[in-house]
Design an enzyme around this catalytic site. Structure first.
Site, mmCIF file in Angstrom:
data_model
loop_
_atom_site.group_PDB
_atom_site.id
_atom_site.type_symbol
_atom_site.label_atom_id
_atom_site.label_comp_id
_atom_site.label_asym_id
_atom_site.label_seq_id
_atom_site.Cartn_x
_atom_site.Cartn_y
_atom_site.Cartn_z
ATOM 1 N N GLU B 56 0.816 -1.212 0.000
ATOM 2 C CA GLU B 56 0.000 0.000 0.000
ATOM 3 C C GLU B 56 0.852 1.264 0.000
ATOM 4 O OE1 GLU B 56 -3.765 -1.491 2.697
ATOM 5 O OE2 GLU B 56 -1.985 -0.734 3.720
ATOM 6 N N ALA B 139 4.637 -8.411 17.271
ATOM 7 C CA ALA B 139 5.606 -7.323 17.154
ATOM 8 C C ALA B 139 5.131 -6.023 17.812
ATOM 9 C CB ALA B 139 5.928 -7.072 15.680
ATOM 10 N N GLN B 140 3.822 -5.785 17.893
ATOM 11 C CA GLN B 140 3.311 -4.509 18.390
ATOM 12 C C GLN B 140 3.133 -4.464 19.908
ATOM 13 O OE1 GLN B 140 1.536 -0.680 18.527
ATOM 14 N NE2 GLN B 140 2.816 -1.631 16.980
ATOM 15 N N ASP B 161 -1.791 -14.702 24.299
ATOM 16 C CA ASP B 161 -1.633 -14.969 22.867
ATOM 17 C C ASP B 161 -1.952 -16.440 22.660
ATOM 18 O OD1 ASP B 161 0.132 -13.533 20.341
ATOM 19 O OD2 ASP B 161 -0.136 -15.698 20.247
ATOM 20 N N GLY B 226 -7.451 -5.370 13.803
ATOM 21 C CA GLY B 226 -8.361 -5.422 12.651
ATOM 22 C C GLY B 226 -8.123 -4.213 11.779
ATOM 23 N N ASP B 227 -7.495 -4.391 10.638
ATOM 24 C CA ASP B 227 -7.127 -3.210 9.858
ATOM 25 C C ASP B 227 -7.161 -3.438 8.356
ATOM 26 O OD1 ASP B 227 -5.040 -4.871 9.566
ATOM 27 O OD2 ASP B 227 -3.521 -3.490 10.304
ATOM 28 N N LYS B 231 -10.658 -8.541 7.982
ATOM 29 C CA LYS B 231 -9.857 -8.777 9.182
ATOM 30 C C LYS B 231 -10.427 -7.974 10.348
ATOM 31 C CE LYS B 231 -5.038 -8.763 10.761
ATOM 32 N NZ LYS B 231 -4.355 -7.492 11.033
#
Lengths: 347, 347
Positions: B56, B139-140, B161, B226-227, B231
């Site tokens: 993107e 990672a976030q 997780d 959710g992005d 998703k």
């Protein structure tokens, strides 16, 4: 690591290969891309416009490789000694989304535009063409001359620019390269007797560089300078006489010479000529026009052509654009890895 | 020359300033940008989609500076040891169109996403919040934890997780930084008693990370994972209960949690809360949701914040991305300038 091709390295590469072999190879790569035109994702460029100029993104993909160019157009820049157009480009691997190349594209755009013009002319100009007029002696002028000699063998040039110093600059660059150069006192005088007429002026407004009575039967017109809304070079009556070829109609109807015509004025897509799906020149009396505006597929082609030449050589430098954590989920771990003593919160 | 900030240099810069001061400053810069939201040019991101992922471009401009990020999302990458998301970004001067900064943005995106979440939570979460659950330890995760401590003083974390090794990785990173960390055996267990619930999972499909019965009154939901279309992380009944805040509705309705709701479901634009034009939290019982998808203005803000810190220091390297001909119309002259003996056609 990601490959980076700097301005110096592309200049060195082009010098080492030779500008004409480089352009000839690039024109061949353009033809290959146009032959597989349907395999490319095509979107109109995405522009951010202000009073003085525009900054654009031009993305495309062939499903294996993704690429885009970021390019501006600021005619005001020359007044302060800057260039009207600068550009850079990127290639990414579609399978992973990782970038693989960042390259300068100011020089590469000049080369790709010229190679594209020459490739189109090889399909559209009379095969017996020997003389080209170039109206506009700015940054693109010499590249057009070299590409047309490399691809079509054109060695006789007739130059005109409203600024005689620009014409003199081009003449001084081209004569030592073996071209027969005539400088003309007007556009009318320059186009007299030319088989091919290239217009590469930079005014950002409707201008009439070529009027209908200046162009005789059989001429191929290579209109390069008109490439954004409001910026054209050819008079409408001339357009009505011409057999018009375009890169991508959706974009050309907005940006090209044909923005002056009705939205359903018939044009032929160049890729169809190259695949044999549509006719090109209709005969020796036909006035053909390549209404060039520059399309993302051409930049993509120039970047892949460059990358094939530069990859694994000294022309490509490594730049550290991507992190490579041992565990891809542990991006944060990179922050602690080096210089742990400097982390003010480390236990 | 153009400034280049490499991965090593951004890591060094963040370590030297300290991750929390860096994030706190960045959250302040985000708030400044949201306060002048109307001054930004806003377009939806331009994506090139394939089966395995997307690449993107996210451009914006404030009329003085133009910026864009190029970012991918390939959930398949982790299977081969690569990252799901890598990114880089560019700033250009609107007046000339010239690029001024090229920067890595994989690390910077992680930082900007966390800073943005914390800035939004400062306006939306209960002021007495002390505990945050984080669902997803990829990672976030750690960046969210640091940003919420830097901006809101949250020091108690509850982690979950589906992959216990990921949770252990996050715990091992966070405990030495002074956080009180509880690892939970399920998402239900993790959110119990949390004032703020952050979801940062990476599945590219409709998933239900949080169902309605898991979330009590007064909780602030920070939905980060959710992005993109298809998703999502939150169950529709929970969305119907929540007071929803978004970055840019045109984009969020396609990419965010609210893609599951009717296209006219009421949402509040975050910039209106920050300028005082709209109400935020309605009271201590309100369930607030920041439906974060990431918007170009945030990347722009992160790039300008970084450039202000790095410019003129050792964190910024020069890269030769732009030619600088003495005469801007004589781009071709550059080809002859160095190594003239190598030009095969020089007279």
């Amino acid at each position: 690591m990601v490959d980076f091709v700097s301005v110096s390295n592309i200049l060195n590469l082009v010098r080492d290969i030779g500008p004409e072999p480089f352009l000839k190879g690039l024109a061949g790569a353009m033809e290959d891309s146009y032959r597989r035109w349907q395999s490319f994702e095509k979107v109109a460029r995405i522009g951010s416009h202000t009073r003085d100029g525009v900054i654009e993104l031009m993305p495309t993909s062939d499903g294996q490789t993704y690429g885009f160019k970021c390019v501006n157009c600021h005619p005001v820049n020359t007044a302060s000694g800057l260039q009207t157009v600068v550009a850079f480009g990127v290639l990414s691997d579609v399978a992973t989304g990782y970038p693989v190349l960042v390259s300068e594209m100011t020089v590469l755009t000049a080369l790709r535009t010229a190679a594209m013009s020459a490739m189109a002319a090889r399909h559209l100009a009379r095969p017996d063409s020997t003389t080209m007029a170039i109206i506009g002696s700015g940054a693109q002028c010499e590249f057009q001359a070299l590409a047309f000699r490399a691809v079509l063998g054109i060695n006789r040039l007739r130059l005109y620019d409203i600024d005689a110093r620009a014409t003199e600059k081009a003449r001084a660059n081209l004569v030592p390269l073996g071209f027969e150069v005539t400088t003309a006192p007007s556009a009318e005088a320059a186009v007299a007797g030319a088989d091919i007429v290239t217009t590469v002026t930079a005014d950002k407004q409707f201008a009439t560089i070529l009027s209908d009575n200046m162009i005789g039967a059989g001429v191929h017109l290579n209109a390069v300078g008109g490439d954004c809304p409001g910026k054209t070079e050819l008079a409408p009556p001339l357009l009505h006489r011409a057999n018009i070829f375009v890169e991508y109609p959706e974009q050309t109807r907005v940006e090209g010479e044909i923005q002056q015509l009705a939205p359903d004025h018939p044009v032929t897509e160049l890729w169809q000529v190259i695949t044999g799906a549509a006719a090109g020149r209709r005969g020796p009396q036909d006035v053909t026009l390549f209404d060039s505006v520059g399309f993302a597929v051409e930049d993509f082609t120039a970047l892949t052509y460059l990358h094939d030449l530069a990859r694994g050589t000294g022309y490509a430098e490594d730049i550290e654009l991507l992190p490579d954590p041992a565990d891809p989920r542990d991006l944060f771990g990179l922050l602690g890895k080096a210089r742990p003593d400097r982390n003010p919160r480390a236990a």
